[in-house]
Motif scaffolding. Structure first.
Motif, PDB file in Angstrom:
ATOM      1  N   ASP A  66       0.825  -1.207   0.000  1.00 24.80           N
ATOM      2  CA  ASP A  66       0.000   0.000   0.000  1.00 24.80           C
ATOM      3  C   ASP A  66       0.857   1.255   0.000  1.00 24.80           C
ATOM      4  OD1 ASP A  66      -2.447  -1.245  -0.152  1.00 24.80           O
ATOM      5  OD2 ASP A  66      -2.840  -1.197   2.008  1.00 24.80           O
ATOM      6  N   PHE A  67       2.066   1.182   0.587  1.00 20.81           N
ATOM      7  CA  PHE A  67       2.957   2.339   0.556  1.00 20.81           C
ATOM      8  C   PHE A  67       3.353   2.656  -0.881  1.00 20.81           C
ATOM      9  CE2 PHE A  67       4.763   1.209   5.040  1.00 20.81           C
ATOM     10  CZ  PHE A  67       3.512   1.430   5.576  1.00 20.81           C
ATOM     11  N   PHE A  68       3.623   1.601  -1.659  1.00 23.92           N
ATOM     12  CA  PHE A  68       3.963   1.780  -3.067  1.00 23.92           C
ATOM     13  C   PHE A  68       2.811   2.482  -3.778  1.00 23.92           C
ATOM     14  CE2 PHE A  68       4.088   0.558  -7.496  1.00 23.92           C
ATOM     15  CZ  PHE A  68       5.435   0.538  -7.826  1.00 23.92           C
ATOM     16  N   ALA A  69       1.578   1.977  -3.545  1.00 24.82           N
ATOM     17  CA  ALA A  69       0.405   2.583  -4.184  1.00 24.82           C
ATOM     18  C   ALA A  69       0.200   4.017  -3.718  1.00 24.82           C
ATOM     19  CB  ALA A  69      -0.839   1.748  -3.876  1.00 24.82           C
ATOM     20  N   LEU A  70       0.537   4.292  -2.446  1.00 26.58           N
ATOM     21  CA  LEU A  70       0.422   5.655  -1.936  1.00 26.58           C
ATOM     22  C   LEU A  70       1.381   6.584  -2.677  1.00 26.58           C
ATOM     23  CD1 LEU A  70      -0.671   7.681   0.154  1.00 26.58           C
ATOM     24  CD2 LEU A  70       1.139   6.918   1.715  1.00 26.58           C
ATOM     25  N   GLY A  71       2.609   6.121  -2.903  1.00 26.17           N
ATOM     26  CA  GLY A  71       3.562   6.928  -3.650  1.00 26.17           C
ATOM     27  C   GLY A  71       3.084   7.218  -5.054  1.00 26.17           C
ATOM     28  N   ARG A  72       2.556   6.200  -5.723  1.00 33.17           N
ATOM     29  CA  ARG A  72       2.018   6.399  -7.069  1.00 33.17           C
ATOM     30  C   ARG A  72       0.821   7.355  -7.046  1.00 33.17           C
ATOM     31  NH1 ARG A  72       3.711   2.728 -11.232  1.00 33.17           N
ATOM     32  NH2 ARG A  72       5.916   2.336 -10.784  1.00 33.17           N
ATOM     33  N   THR A  79       1.020  15.541 -10.314  1.00 33.67           N
ATOM     34  CA  THR A  79       1.281  15.829 -11.724  1.00 33.67           C
ATOM     35  C   THR A  79       0.017  15.891 -12.572  1.00 33.67           C
ATOM     36  OG1 THR A  79       1.505  13.487 -12.328  1.00 33.67           O
ATOM     37  CG2 THR A  79       3.489  14.632 -11.542  1.00 33.67           C
ATOM     38  N   GLY A  80      -1.053  15.242 -12.102  1.00 33.47           N
ATOM     39  CA  GLY A  80      -2.271  15.156 -12.903  1.00 33.47           C
ATOM     40  C   GLY A  80      -2.173  14.122 -14.011  1.00 33.47           C
ATOM     41  N   ILE A  81      -1.126  13.297 -13.961  1.00 35.18           N
ATOM     42  CA  ILE A  81      -0.908  12.274 -14.987  1.00 35.18           C
ATOM     43  C   ILE A  81      -1.003  10.895 -14.347  1.00 35.18           C
ATOM     44  CG2 ILE A  81       0.694  11.380 -16.723  1.00 35.18           C
ATOM     45  CD1 ILE A  81       2.014  14.148 -16.745  1.00 35.18           C
ATOM     46  N   HIS A  82      -1.763  10.005 -14.970  1.00 33.43           N
ATOM     47  CA  HIS A  82      -1.897   8.641 -14.454  1.00 33.43           C
ATOM     48  C   HIS A  82      -0.529   7.957 -14.474  1.00 33.43           C
ATOM     49  CE1 HIS A  82      -3.162   4.474 -14.017  1.00 33.43           C
ATOM     50  NE2 HIS A  82      -4.394   4.902 -13.725  1.00 33.43           N
ATOM     51  N   PRO A  83      -0.172   7.216 -13.423  1.00 28.23           N
ATOM     52  CA  PRO A  83       1.136   6.543 -13.403  1.00 28.23           C
ATOM     53  C   PRO A  83       1.381   5.670 -14.624  1.00 28.23           C
ATOM     54  CG  PRO A  83       0.107   6.436 -11.246  1.00 28.23           C
ATOM     55  CD  PRO A  83      -0.911   7.023 -12.176  1.00 28.23           C
ATOM     56  N   PHE A  84       0.321   5.055 -15.143  1.00 29.19           N
ATOM     57  CA  PHE A  84       0.442   4.220 -16.331  1.00 29.19           C
ATOM     58  C   PHE A  84       1.071   4.997 -17.493  1.00 29.19           C
ATOM     59  CE2 PHE A  84      -1.001   1.987 -20.093  1.00 29.19           C
ATOM     60  CZ  PHE A  84      -0.933   0.648 -19.718  1.00 29.19           C
ATOM     61  N   GLU A  98       9.742   1.837 -13.868  1.00 28.08           N
ATOM     62  CA  GLU A  98       9.832   2.990 -12.982  1.00 28.08           C
ATOM     63  C   GLU A  98       9.064   4.139 -13.651  1.00 28.08           C
ATOM     64  OE1 GLU A  98      11.044   2.691 -10.110  1.00 28.08           O
ATOM     65  OE2 GLU A  98      12.236   0.862 -10.307  1.00 28.08           O
ATOM     66  N   LEU A  99       8.641   5.110 -12.852  1.00 29.04           N
ATOM     67  CA  LEU A  99       7.981   6.282 -13.424  1.00 29.04           C
ATOM     68  C   LEU A  99       9.042   7.188 -14.032  1.00 29.04           C
ATOM     69  CD1 LEU A  99       5.178   7.187 -10.876  1.00 29.04           C
ATOM     70  CD2 LEU A  99       5.148   5.601 -12.784  1.00 29.04           C
ATOM     71  N   LYS A 100       8.897   7.464 -15.304  1.00 23.94           N
ATOM     72  CA  LYS A 100       9.935   8.199 -16.047  1.00 23.94           C
ATOM     73  C   LYS A 100       9.795   9.706 -15.842  1.00 23.94           C
ATOM     74  CE  LYS A 100      11.804   8.817 -20.623  1.00 23.94           C
ATOM     75  NZ  LYS A 100      12.649   8.023 -21.414  1.00 23.94           N
ATOM     76  N   ASP A 101      10.831  10.301 -15.287  1.00 24.68           N
ATOM     77  CA  ASP A 101      10.940  11.764 -15.184  1.00 24.68           C
ATOM     78  C   ASP A 101       9.735  12.431 -14.525  1.00 24.68           C
ATOM     79  OD1 ASP A 101      13.351  11.551 -16.558  1.00 24.68           O
ATOM     80  OD2 ASP A 101      12.361  11.734 -18.516  1.00 24.68           O
ATOM     81  N   TRP A 102       9.137  11.750 -13.537  1.00 23.82           N
ATOM     82  CA  TRP A 102       7.960  12.363 -12.906  1.00 23.82           C
ATOM     83  C   TRP A 102       8.328  13.647 -12.170  1.00 23.82           C
ATOM     84  CZ3 TRP A 102       6.965  13.535  -7.821  1.00 23.82           C
ATOM     85  CH2 TRP A 102       7.813  12.983  -6.864  1.00 23.82           C
ATOM     86  N   ARG A 103       9.532  13.724 -11.639  1.00 18.80           N
ATOM     87  CA  ARG A 103       9.944  14.920 -10.895  1.00 18.80           C
ATOM     88  C   ARG A 103       9.961  16.157 -11.790  1.00 18.80           C
ATOM     89  NH1 ARG A 103      13.920  14.510  -5.999  1.00 18.80           N
ATOM     90  NH2 ARG A 103      13.602  12.407  -5.223  1.00 18.80           N
ATOM     91  N   GLN A 104      10.291  15.980 -13.045  1.00 17.84           N
ATOM     92  CA  GLN A 104      10.329  17.127 -13.951  1.00 17.84           C
ATOM     93  C   GLN A 104       8.939  17.699 -14.187  1.00 17.84           C
ATOM     94  OE1 GLN A 104      12.381  16.148 -17.569  1.00 17.84           O
ATOM     95  NE2 GLN A 104      14.177  15.287 -16.494  1.00 17.84           N
ATOM     96  N   LYS A 105       7.927  16.867 -14.009  1.00 19.83           N
ATOM     97  CA  LYS A 105       6.551  17.326 -14.190  1.00 19.83           C
ATOM     98  C   LYS A 105       5.947  17.832 -12.872  1.00 19.83           C
ATOM     99  CE  LYS A 105       6.023  13.944 -17.877  1.00 19.83           C
ATOM    100  NZ  LYS A 105       6.250  14.946 -18.927  1.00 19.83           N
ATOM    101  N   ALA A 106       6.772  17.814 -11.823  1.00 22.89           N
ATOM    102  CA  ALA A 106       6.318  18.293 -10.502  1.00 22.89           C
ATOM    103  C   ALA A 106       7.419  19.145  -9.904  1.00 22.89           C
ATOM    104  CB  ALA A 106       5.976  17.115  -9.600  1.00 22.89           C
ATOM    105  N   SER A 107       7.897  20.104 -10.680  1.00 22.09           N
ATOM    106  CA  SER A 107       9.076  20.879 -10.289  1.00 22.09           C
ATOM    107  C   SER A 107       8.835  21.795  -9.100  1.00 22.09           C
ATOM    108  CB  SER A 107       9.554  21.717 -11.490  1.00 22.09           C
ATOM    109  OG  SER A 107       8.503  22.569 -11.941  1.00 22.09           O
ATOM    110  N   LYS A 108       7.564  22.039  -8.757  1.00 22.49           N
ATOM    111  CA  LYS A 108       7.267  22.983  -7.679  1.00 22.49           C
ATOM    112  C   LYS A 108       7.249  22.341  -6.293  1.00 22.49           C
ATOM    113  CE  LYS A 108       4.674  26.287 -10.515  1.00 22.49           C
ATOM    114  NZ  LYS A 108       3.405  27.023 -10.688  1.00 22.49           N
ATOM    115  N   ILE A 109       7.325  21.019  -6.220  1.00 23.59           N
ATOM    116  CA  ILE A 109       7.333  20.399  -4.896  1.00 23.59           C
ATOM    117  C   ILE A 109       8.755  20.346  -4.364  1.00 23.59           C
ATOM    118  CG2 ILE A 109       5.343  19.003  -5.565  1.00 23.59           C
ATOM    119  CD1 ILE A 109       7.218  16.543  -5.327  1.00 23.59           C
ATOM    120  N   SER A 110       8.886  20.207  -3.059  1.00 20.78           N
ATOM    121  CA  SER A 110      10.210  20.214  -2.443  1.00 20.78           C
ATOM    122  C   SER A 110      10.948  18.911  -2.751  1.00 20.78           C
ATOM    123  CB  SER A 110      10.084  20.378  -0.929  1.00 20.78           C
ATOM    124  OG  SER A 110       9.597  19.188  -0.336  1.00 20.78           O
ATOM    125  N   ALA A 111      12.252  19.001  -2.763  1.00 25.02           N
ATOM    126  CA  ALA A 111      13.077  17.820  -3.019  1.00 25.02           C
ATOM    127  C   ALA A 111      12.896  16.777  -1.922  1.00 25.02           C
ATOM    128  CB  ALA A 111      14.543  18.231  -3.129  1.00 25.02           C
TER     129      ALA A 111
END
Length: 456
Positions: A66-72, A79-84, A98-111
């Motif tokens: 469930d932690f994995f699903a929580l992260g997804r 991001t507003g984008i389905h993990p799929f 792995e989720l490809k480059d998801w951080r680039q689509k969420a640049s406003k959140i903290s590291a």
């Protein structure tokens, strides 16, 4: 417990801003029976594409699945984008990608938040957080770093706080799907030596715990009755409980054996306090009763409030009794009546030096009163629902309040400045108590859990 279907579509946003999970249709408790089924290849294989980890797809789900699903889910909501759609489209396997480059689509959140999300989504199970407490602690630390608590300026007190800001963290939680209480926590108490924690619940039990390690020592089961309040004698030998049927009982705190049952009240017992010399017990119900603990006889009945008395406190010198009532008033016996709250007074506390009274009310406020002038110093606002419990630290510097808004707030008692807001409970906070050394705060809640917070 494993939910199996945690994703962005079964989370509901309540009007108060709280997020709640709404689908437990195929949830499973991680019981011994279920573990045996998993070993036999009969584990639940329900999955949510893009959210579920590989072990869940193979019928070997564990809580960390469930932690994995929580992260997804975090990624989807941020991001507003389905993990799929974030997986590698050229080498696509939803259970190993792995989720490809998801951080680039969420640049406003903290590291730091992004790092936590990546840990939640780690493919190796041992790289994910060990339990929910680790996640909550990480989130609390991130929140504190990004949004330091605001200093609250009271309406009539301008002094700037000089109190050193403590570090508070959740040490452990008592209560789960398979242990602890199964009903609301009504009251908690800590022994004078700081070694023992006692809790009373709507599940008709009183539990005695080792406060150091969180182990349950024993359980007292009441007969068709509910303990609503607790108090421990100053010598630490006797526990007193007051019940929904108006019964007060004394228990041996070491063995759990009943020592004495006091004459019944005609109304629920809301609160109990003992004089510092251990000679007198006060109980509040539709009135206040005074008991001699040498012979367990009723000494007198105090009946001045026009409504039920929800809370009582006694000064450190044992000379002053303070009570709060459904009728919105506070009595300093038998000196004066304090008024100002707009609704019932649920909790009162007296500072160690005896100079200050604190009250919490259904009107969502906390009032600080001067015991010498018998006037209000100032009012604290910040809770979004009824204030059910207030407590003052042993050094007299800090005040804590617990509310039906599920939050605990720590305040500077001298200035009224808000120091911290603690989150973690999922229902109303009903009871708060400091350890005698002031290094531990314990909270009880209607979510059936008890949380032990360490103060440094």
């Amino acid at each position: 417990m494993c939910n199996f279907t945690l994703n962005g579509y079964n989370i509901m946003l309540k009007p108060n801003g709280q997020l709640v999970l709404i689908d437990f249709g195929i949830a499973r408790v991680n019981s011994e029976t279920y573990e045996q089924k998993k070993l036999a290849g009969q584990g639940t294989r329900a999955v949510s594409d893009g959210y579920s980890p590989l072990e869940q797809a193979t019928g070997s789900a564990i809580p960390q699945s469930d932690f994995f699903a929580l992260g997804r889910t975090f990624v989807h909501l941020i991001t507003g984008i389905h993990p799929f759609d974030l997986c590698d489209q050229y080498n696509h396997d939803i259970y190993t990608d792995e989720l490809k480059d998801w951080r680039q689509k969420a640049s406003k959140i903290s590291a730091s938040l992004a790092d936590l999300i990546d840990k939640l989504m780690a493919r190796p199970i041992n790289k994910r957080p060990a339990d929910t407490q680790v996640i909550l602690q990480n989130l609390a630390e991130i929140s504190e770093t990004l949004c330091p608590p605001k200093l609250y300026q009271s309406k009539s007190y301008n002094q700037i706080s000089t109190i050193n800001k403590p570090r508070i963290f959740l040490e452990y939680t008592l209560g789960s799907w398979y242990s602890g209480h199964s009903g609301w926590i009504n009251s908690i108490a800590i022994s004078p030596d700081g070694q023992t924690l006692i809790s009373a619940s709507n599940d008709m039990t009183i539990k005695v715990w080792n406060l150091k390690n969180g182990n349950e020592i024993f359980t007292i089961t009441l007969v068709q009755d509910i303990a609503k309040c607790l108090v421990i004698s100053p010598d630490g030998h006797t526990l007193f409980s007051g019940s929904s049927k108006g019964i007060i009982q004394a228990w041996n705190i070491t063995t759990g054996e009943e020592i004495h049952t006091f004459a019944e009240n005609s109304y629920q017992v809301f609160a109990l306090v003992i004089s510092p010399d251990g000679q007198t017990l006060f109980s509040s119900s539709s009135d206040i009763k005074v008991w001699n603990l040498n012979n367990n006889e009723l000494v007198r009945t105090l009946n001045i409030h026009s409504g039920p008395v929800f809370t009582i406190a006694i000064s450190p010198d044992g000379k002053t009794l303070v009570s709060g009532s459904e009728n919105k008033s506070i009595k300093i016996w038998s000196i004066c009546t304090l008024t100002g709250h707009l609704h019932a007074v649920n909790s009162v506390a007296i500072s160690p030096d005896g100079n200050t009274v604190v009250s919490g009310s259904n009107d969502r406020t906390i009032k600080i009163w001067n015991m010498n002038s018998k006037e209000e110093n100032f009012t604290l606002t910040g809770h979004l629902d009824a204030v059910n419990s207030v407590a003052i630290s042993p050094d007299g510097q800090a005040l804590v309040s617990g509310s039906s808004d599920e939050k605990i707030k720590l305040w500077n008692l001298s200035t009224g400045e808000e120091i911290y807001t603690l989150t973690g409970h999922s229902d109303a906070v009903t009871s708060l108590v400091f350890s005698p050394d002031g290094q531990t705060l314990v909270s009880g809640s209607r979510d059936s859990t008890i949380k032990v917070w360490r103060i440094q």
